[in-house]
Structures are given as C-alpha cells and as structure tokens.
Design a protein around this motif. Sequence first.
Motif, short mmCIF file in Angstrom:
data_model
loop_
_atom_site.label_atom_id
_atom_site.label_comp_id
_atom_site.label_asym_id
_atom_site.label_seq_id
_atom_site.Cartn_x
_atom_site.Cartn_y
_atom_site.Cartn_z
N UNK A 1 22.64 -23.00 31.04
CA UNK A 1 21.74 -22.43 32.04
C UNK A 1 20.52 -23.35 32.03
N UNK B 1 16.80 -24.96 33.73
CA UNK B 1 15.60 -24.54 34.43
C UNK B 1 14.61 -25.69 34.51
N UNK C 1 10.33 -26.06 35.13
CA UNK C 1 9.04 -25.40 35.25
C UNK C 1 7.98 -26.45 35.52
N UNK D 1 16.49 -23.06 39.11
CA UNK D 1 17.43 -22.86 38.02
C UNK D 1 18.84 -23.18 38.46
N UNK E 1 22.59 -21.82 37.25
CA UNK E 1 23.38 -20.93 36.39
C UNK E 1 24.86 -21.24 36.60
N UNK F 1 8.48 -29.42 32.96
CA UNK F 1 9.33 -29.14 31.81
C UNK F 1 10.74 -28.77 32.26
N UNK G 1 19.35 -23.09 28.10
CA UNK G 1 19.88 -22.17 27.10
C UNK G 1 21.40 -22.14 27.26
N UNK H 1 21.88 -16.21 21.81
CA UNK H 1 20.65 -15.48 22.16
C UNK H 1 20.01 -16.09 23.41
N UNK H 2 18.88 -15.51 23.80
CA UNK H 2 18.26 -15.87 25.06
C UNK H 2 17.16 -16.91 24.92
N UNK H 3 17.00 -17.49 23.73
CA UNK H 3 15.92 -18.44 23.56
C UNK H 3 16.17 -19.70 24.38
N UNK H 4 15.12 -20.11 25.09
CA UNK H 4 15.17 -21.37 25.83
C UNK H 4 14.70 -22.50 24.94
N UNK I 1 12.97 -26.21 25.32
CA UNK I 1 12.21 -26.98 26.29
C UNK I 1 12.19 -28.45 25.93
N UNK J 1 12.55 -8.90 25.83
CA UNK J 1 12.39 -9.89 24.76
C UNK J 1 11.08 -10.62 25.02
N UNK K 1 8.05 -13.58 23.64
CA UNK K 1 7.94 -14.86 22.93
C UNK K 1 6.48 -15.31 22.90
N UNK L 1 4.50 -18.94 22.34
CA UNK L 1 4.60 -20.38 22.24
C UNK L 1 3.21 -20.97 22.03
N UNK M 1 6.22 -27.50 24.12
CA UNK M 1 6.09 -26.11 23.72
C UNK M 1 6.78 -25.88 22.39
N UNK N 1 8.00 -22.89 19.93
CA UNK N 1 8.22 -21.46 19.79
C UNK N 1 7.72 -20.99 18.44
N UNK O 1 9.40 -14.62 18.23
CA UNK O 1 10.00 -13.85 19.30
C UNK O 1 10.36 -12.47 18.78
N UNK P 1 11.58 -12.68 29.35
CA UNK P 1 12.69 -13.13 30.18
C UNK P 1 12.54 -12.59 31.58
N UNK Q 1 17.22 -13.82 36.35
CA UNK Q 1 18.12 -14.97 36.31
C UNK Q 1 18.11 -15.69 34.99
N UNK Q 2 17.73 -15.01 33.93
CA UNK Q 2 17.80 -15.54 32.57
C UNK Q 2 16.78 -16.62 32.27
N UNK R 1 12.45 -17.60 32.04
CA UNK R 1 11.28 -16.96 31.45
C UNK R 1 10.18 -16.78 32.50
#
Lengths: 114, 111
Positions: A32, A34, A36, A49, A51, A90, A94, A99-102, A104, B32, B34, B36, B44, B46, B49, B94, B97-98, B100
């Motif tokens: 996935x 992205x 920014x 994004x 997906x 940026x 993921x 898990x959902x952590x991105x 960067x 969820x 976070x 940073x 960035x 992290x 979280x 989040x 669309x997954x 942030x």
Amino acid sequence: AQSVAQPEDQVNVAEGNPLTVKCTYSVSGNPYLFWYVQYPNRGLQFLLKYITGDNLVKGSYGFEAEFNKSQTSFHLKKPSALVSDSALYFCAVRDSVGDYKLSFGAGTTVTVRA
Amino acid sequence: SQTIHQWPATLVQPVGSPLSLECTVEGTSNPNLYWYRQAAGRGLQLLFYSVGIGQISSEVPQNLSASRPQDRQFILSSKKLLLSDSGFYLCATEGQGSGYTFGSGTRLTVV
C-alpha cells in the motif's frame, strides 16, 4: 520488513517544467503506497495512494504517481510544476499483511524556481 | 472525516523541565494513534503507537513516554527534557484508505 527509499534529497525544477520525485519500496506482501507533502512547520498532507487497481494514480493538486511492480517503484509526477509546489515530499509504504504502521522515506525537498 | 488536534503549536522549554504534549482525535472511535518526531525538517521517526486505551508500544528507547488515558487522547511526556529532545512532533491516526491523517505538529525547542 518493509522500507522505502527516496534516492534524491533535493529536486530543483523550473516552473512549467515536469516534476518527478522518485520512490522505491520493499515489502513482503503487496504494497500500500502513499505520497505526502509537508510545508514548513506544518503537518503532512495526503496527496495520493495506491492500494490496488490502475497503476497510474491521480491525486491532489495535479499530482499523479505510477506504480511499477517489477521495479518496485512509485514515482510522483506533475506535468507542469508551480512555485507553490515547493515543499518536502514523503513516500510511505505499508504491507498488505501485518500491522498498520507506515514506513516513511527520508523525504525529498522540491524547489520550483520562477 | 477524521480531525487531529495537537497543542501547543510551539513550545520553548529549559533543559530538565517536564513536557506534556496532547493529541486528540475527532470523527472516529478506537483509532490507532502514533507519535512521530521529525528532526531538522527531514525524516520521520516513529516514537510510540497505541492500539487502544492504556496500550502503548515504544519504537525507540529514549527520554520520552506516552500514555493513552482515553480512547481519542494520546499524550507525549517527559520528566526531564534533554537538548536532543528538540524537534517537530507529529501525532497521527489512520485515515481513510489505510493511510494516515496527521495533526499540525508541535515545534519543541529545548534550551
């Protein structure tokens, strides 16, 4: 493990010229992806994004990005850059599993000169 | 849609003083969350979280801690600030669309 690389710290272009900001990624499953943008002393703003679906993704402010699975890349593009596009960009990824952590990239500073 | 509120926007604190940065989220439940840190306007990092109330995961050992006393509240703290704690702190959740959604950030300068 997942990771993102932005190979260029800085990109300089003239206004009206095409802009490209490069990004490559690494994930175990499907990505996935992205983009920014960050203006000075501001939070990150979502641009676009990927997906699933079409490899060419269109986003805000005239930006688009092309997903290339074979090259594991997701380069950001704009056909005609504006001075107001000058900012820090940026790329993030993921994995589709886990898990959902991105993760960067380190960021690329874009400067568009008039 | 989701909105993240962060405050204060800027903060100048002496070395050794305590820190409390607050982040609240609107428009969602059980998000969820976070924290940073961005040093020198670049990448960035992290820090923490949280997937729920009282659940905090630390990504890097450091002088900071985080807490989540309520579902939509996330707090970053320190008992004694160091010069190296200076930076731009961003809270995120989040989004659709997954991806942030980020707050507007806090610029912390430790002097």
